[in-house]
Write an enzyme that holds these catalytic residues in place. Structure first.
Site, PDB file in Angstrom:
ATOM      1  N   THR A 115      -8.462   2.527  -0.037  1.00  0.00           N
ATOM      2  CA  THR A 115      -8.001   1.238  -0.581  1.00  0.00           C
ATOM      3  C   THR A 115      -9.113   0.203  -0.467  1.00  0.00           C
ATOM      4  OG1 THR A 115      -5.695   1.707  -0.112  1.00  0.00           O
ATOM      5  CG2 THR A 115      -6.305  -0.609  -0.275  1.00  0.00           C
ATOM      6  N   GLY A 137       5.111  -2.877 -10.042  1.00  0.00           N
ATOM      7  CA  GLY A 137       6.243  -3.336 -10.847  1.00  0.00           C
ATOM      8  C   GLY A 137       6.949  -2.270 -11.653  1.00  0.00           C
ATOM      9  N   ASP A 185      -0.204   1.316 -10.542  1.00  0.00           N
ATOM     10  CA  ASP A 185       1.031   0.900  -9.880  1.00  0.00           C
ATOM     11  C   ASP A 185       1.241  -0.591 -10.045  1.00  0.00           C
ATOM     12  OD1 ASP A 185      -0.294  -0.587  -7.863  1.00  0.00           O
ATOM     13  OD2 ASP A 185      -0.239   1.050  -6.416  1.00  0.00           O
ATOM     14  N   ARG A 197       0.839 -14.063   2.519  1.00  0.00           N
ATOM     15  CA  ARG A 197       2.243 -13.896   2.130  1.00  0.00           C
ATOM     16  C   ARG A 197       3.094 -14.882   2.930  1.00  0.00           C
ATOM     17  NH1 ARG A 197       0.139  -8.534   1.677  1.00  0.00           N
ATOM     18  NH2 ARG A 197       0.896  -7.824   3.696  1.00  0.00           N
ATOM     19  N   HIS A 249      -2.221  -4.286  -5.742  1.00  0.00           N
ATOM     20  CA  HIS A 249      -1.570  -4.127  -4.435  1.00  0.00           C
ATOM     21  C   HIS A 249      -0.127  -4.658  -4.479  1.00  0.00           C
ATOM     22  CE1 HIS A 249      -3.029  -3.092  -0.241  1.00  0.00           C
ATOM     23  NE2 HIS A 249      -1.814  -3.523   0.043  1.00  0.00           N
ATOM     24  N   PRO A 296       0.978   4.510  -0.866  1.00  0.00           N
ATOM     25  CA  PRO A 296       0.938   4.272   0.581  1.00  0.00           C
ATOM     26  C   PRO A 296       1.543   2.911   0.902  1.00  0.00           C
ATOM     27  CG  PRO A 296      -1.211   3.850  -0.412  1.00  0.00           C
ATOM     28  CD  PRO A 296      -0.334   4.387  -1.513  1.00  0.00           C
ATOM     29  N   ARG A 331       0.455  -8.410  -3.695  1.00  0.00           N
ATOM     30  CA  ARG A 331       0.449  -8.875  -2.299  1.00  0.00           C
ATOM     31  C   ARG A 331      -0.895  -9.405  -1.844  1.00  0.00           C
ATOM     32  NH1 ARG A 331       4.887  -6.554   0.345  1.00  0.00           N
ATOM     33  NH2 ARG A 331       3.950  -6.123   2.360  1.00  0.00           N
TER      34      ARG A 331
HETATM   35  C1  LIG Z   1       5.684  -3.178   2.065  1.00  0.00           C
HETATM   36  C2  LIG Z   1       4.403  -2.721   1.424  1.00  0.00           C
HETATM   37  C3  LIG Z   1       3.379  -2.213   2.218  1.00  0.00           C
HETATM   38  C4  LIG Z   1       2.196  -1.773   1.622  1.00  0.00           C
HETATM   39  N1  LIG Z   1       1.221  -1.200   2.420  1.00  0.00           N
HETATM   40  C5  LIG Z   1       0.113  -0.678   1.836  1.00  0.00           C
HETATM   41  C6  LIG Z   1      -0.834   0.039   2.623  1.00  0.00           C
HETATM   42  O1  LIG Z   1      -0.683   0.195   3.830  1.00  0.00           O
HETATM   43  N2  LIG Z   1      -1.919   0.546   1.976  1.00  0.00           N
HETATM   44  C7  LIG Z   1      -2.119   0.398   0.627  1.00  0.00           C
HETATM   45  O2  LIG Z   1      -3.134   0.868   0.089  1.00  0.00           O
HETATM   46  N3  LIG Z   1      -1.206  -0.268  -0.133  1.00  0.00           N
HETATM   47  C8  LIG Z   1      -0.110  -0.781   0.431  1.00  0.00           C
HETATM   48  N4  LIG Z   1       0.833  -1.399  -0.349  1.00  0.00           N
HETATM   49  C9  LIG Z   1       0.645  -1.433  -1.813  1.00  0.00           C
HETATM   50  C10 LIG Z   1       1.261  -0.186  -2.462  1.00  0.00           C
HETATM   51  O3  LIG Z   1       0.508   0.956  -2.174  1.00  0.00           O
HETATM   52  C11 LIG Z   1       1.316  -0.322  -3.996  1.00  0.00           C
HETATM   53  O4  LIG Z   1       0.039  -0.666  -4.477  1.00  0.00           O
HETATM   54  C12 LIG Z   1       2.343  -1.357  -4.474  1.00  0.00           C
HETATM   55  O5  LIG Z   1       3.468  -1.358  -3.639  1.00  0.00           O
HETATM   56  C13 LIG Z   1       2.769  -1.056  -5.906  1.00  0.00           C
HETATM   57  O6  LIG Z   1       3.655  -1.992  -6.371  1.00  0.00           O
HETATM   58  P1  LIG Z   1       5.267  -1.781  -6.363  1.00  0.00           P
HETATM   59  O7  LIG Z   1       5.699  -2.036  -4.963  1.00  0.00           O
HETATM   60  O8  LIG Z   1       5.740  -2.808  -7.319  1.00  0.00           O
HETATM   61  O9  LIG Z   1       5.537  -0.357  -6.792  1.00  0.00           O
HETATM   62  C14 LIG Z   1       2.017  -1.866   0.224  1.00  0.00           C
HETATM   63  C15 LIG Z   1       3.056  -2.383  -0.559  1.00  0.00           C
HETATM   64  C16 LIG Z   1       4.246  -2.791   0.025  1.00  0.00           C
HETATM   65  C17 LIG Z   1       5.351  -3.293  -0.860  1.00  0.00           C
END
Ligand SMILES: Cc1cc2nc3c(=O)[nH]c(=O)nc-3n(C[C@H](O)[C@H](O)[C@H](O)COP(=O)(O)O)c2cc1C
Length: 388
Positions: free
Chosen positions: A163, A318, A316, A172, A285, A84, A288
């Site tokens: 989540t 990287g 998840d 950030r 996450h 997501p 983040r």
């Molecule tokens: C731009 C962005 C927005 C995200 N928004 C959400 C979100 O709304 N809900 C959530 O559970 N995780 C969110 N995440 C985390 C992702 O679900 C996931 O855990 C993460 O992107 C995995 O790492 P990766 O980007 O290296 O694949 C977000 C990540 C990014 C990069």
């Protein structure tokens, strides 16, 4: 010979990332790429894969390795799930719908964020026919939370992903530097937007304006909806008191499959399992939220040992290569969730860009299994890895 398009020339996820960087203005890239604080968690998510090296079997005749994986009782064509991600409309108009369609075409589940640009109903209407999961941020107003669950159920979402690592917003800074006030870009950031006419036309052109939050629109005043104050609403509604009691209540409320996303600790994995979770996502996450956190890869083997086969473990953070995915599967993950790789795809080229990202990972994983002498993804084990 016909000219190759920019997308045809993409060989790996990093090429796709470069293409996305050319199309998207700096402030939106900072949102996409940013990590918390000094971005140690973000960097470590990439470097951690070097902790393991492969130990292949040879002369085993694995011609076309099988990638189909059972996820929550149904087959998935790949051991991959769309993670997501919120506010995707900032990268491309209708990005959520384009990602969902590409996921359905590839035969993998798509997860819609609570803070997506498209609504639950938009996905059900415009990207029907695939596996549709909904990610929940539990909001302070439990009436809204209940309503979101009812809408997800009515739209046919089979799985709820709760989540748990976002009770406080991550810091950030790379993203914050582009704003002089909430939703107000600095002058250099606006000039940079002007240098990206294709993005401007597509994302905010005509009468579109700033993308909103499709799921939350019914709970915002018309004025807040228009002025882009959805982000402030979310910040004020995230519930920092979220607890295991809330998870138990959600388990009782939600009749479908339940996935808990935000686990790094073995004790928490066991607790989620005891509360009736069908799967967990090991994640920080995407770097983040908490800076200096361990990478989920470091805790994966311990959690797999502690929870056994009954609990599906997703991971998840990287993952950019088929070899990364293979390492996680060998350590005990059932599947990998993908965030940024698919966002690069949609930002660079829409639905074909997402399809490209999935094609790349499919072919890299197939090749990795072939080179390891493993005929099926489910047969990857720790015997195929050695700690570096
Ligand atoms: C731009 C962005 C927005 C995200 N928004 C959400 C979100 O709304 N809900 C959530 O559970 N995780 C969110 N995440 C985390 C992702 O679900 C996931 O855990 C993460 O992107 C995995 O790492 P990766 O980007 O290296 O694949 C977000 C990540 C990014 C990069």
């Amino acid at each position: 010979m016909p000219c190759l398009s920019a997308l045809d020339r993409v060989l790996n996820i990093s090429d796709l990332q470069a293409l996305a960087h050319r199309r998207v203005p700096a402030f939106a890239l900072a949102y996409l790429e940013g990590g918390a604080d000094d971005q140690h968690s973000l960097a470590w998510n990439r470097n951690v894969f070097d902790n393991w090296r492969f130990l292949p079997d040879t002369l085993v005749g694995a011609a076309q390795p099988e990638l189909t994986t059972p996820l929550l009782g149904n087959p998935s064509a790949l051991p991959l799930i769309v993670a997501p991600t919120g506010f995707n409309g900032m990268l491309r108009h209708q990005a959520d719908i384009l990602i969902a369609r590409a996921a359905h075409a590839a035969g993998i589940p798509f997860t819609l964020s609570t803070v997506s640009s498209a609504s639950i109903e938009d996905i059900a209407q415009h990207a029907p026919g695939g596996r549709f999961w909904f990610q929940l941020y539990v909001l302070r107003d439990r009436g809204i939370t209940r309503d979101l669950l009812a809408r997800a159920q009515a739209a046919g979402c089979e799985t709820l992903v709760v989540t748990t690592d976002c009770a406080h917003f991550g810091n950030r800074e790379s993203e914050r530097r582009f704003f002089r006030a909430p939703m107000k870009l600095t002058l250099p950031a606006m000039l940079n937007v002007a240098c990206h006419p294709a993005w401007t036309l597509d994302v905010i052109g005509g009468s579109r304006g700033v993308p909103g939050f499709g799921n939350l629109a019914p709970y915002l005043s018309p004025e807040a909806r228009k002025s882009g104050r959805g982000a402030a609403f979310i910040a004020s509604e995230l519930d920092p008191t979220l607890s295991w009691d809330d998870l138990a209540a959600l388990r009782a409320q939600w009749p479908g499959k339940l996935v808990v996303k935000g686990i790094l600790h073995t004790a928490d994995a066991r607790r989620a399992q005891a509360l009736g979770a069908d799967a967990i996502v090991l994640t920080n996450h995407g770097g983040r939220q908490l800076d200096g956190a361990i990478s989920p890869m470091e805790t994966l083997a311990d959690i797999a040992d502690a929870c056994g086969e009954a609990l599906e473990i997703y991971i998840d953070g990287g993952f950019r290569r088929g070899t990364d995915v293979a390492k996680a599967l060998a350590l005990g993950a059932r599947a990998v969730m993908l965030g940024r790789p698919l966002l690069y795809g949609v930002a660079a080229a829409g639905q074909p860009g997402v399809a490209k990202a999935l094609d790349i990972l499919r072919s890299e994983l197939t090749r990795t299994l072939g080179l390891l002498g493993v005929p099926r993804v489910g047969e990857l084990t720790r015997a195929h890895l050695r700690a570096a």
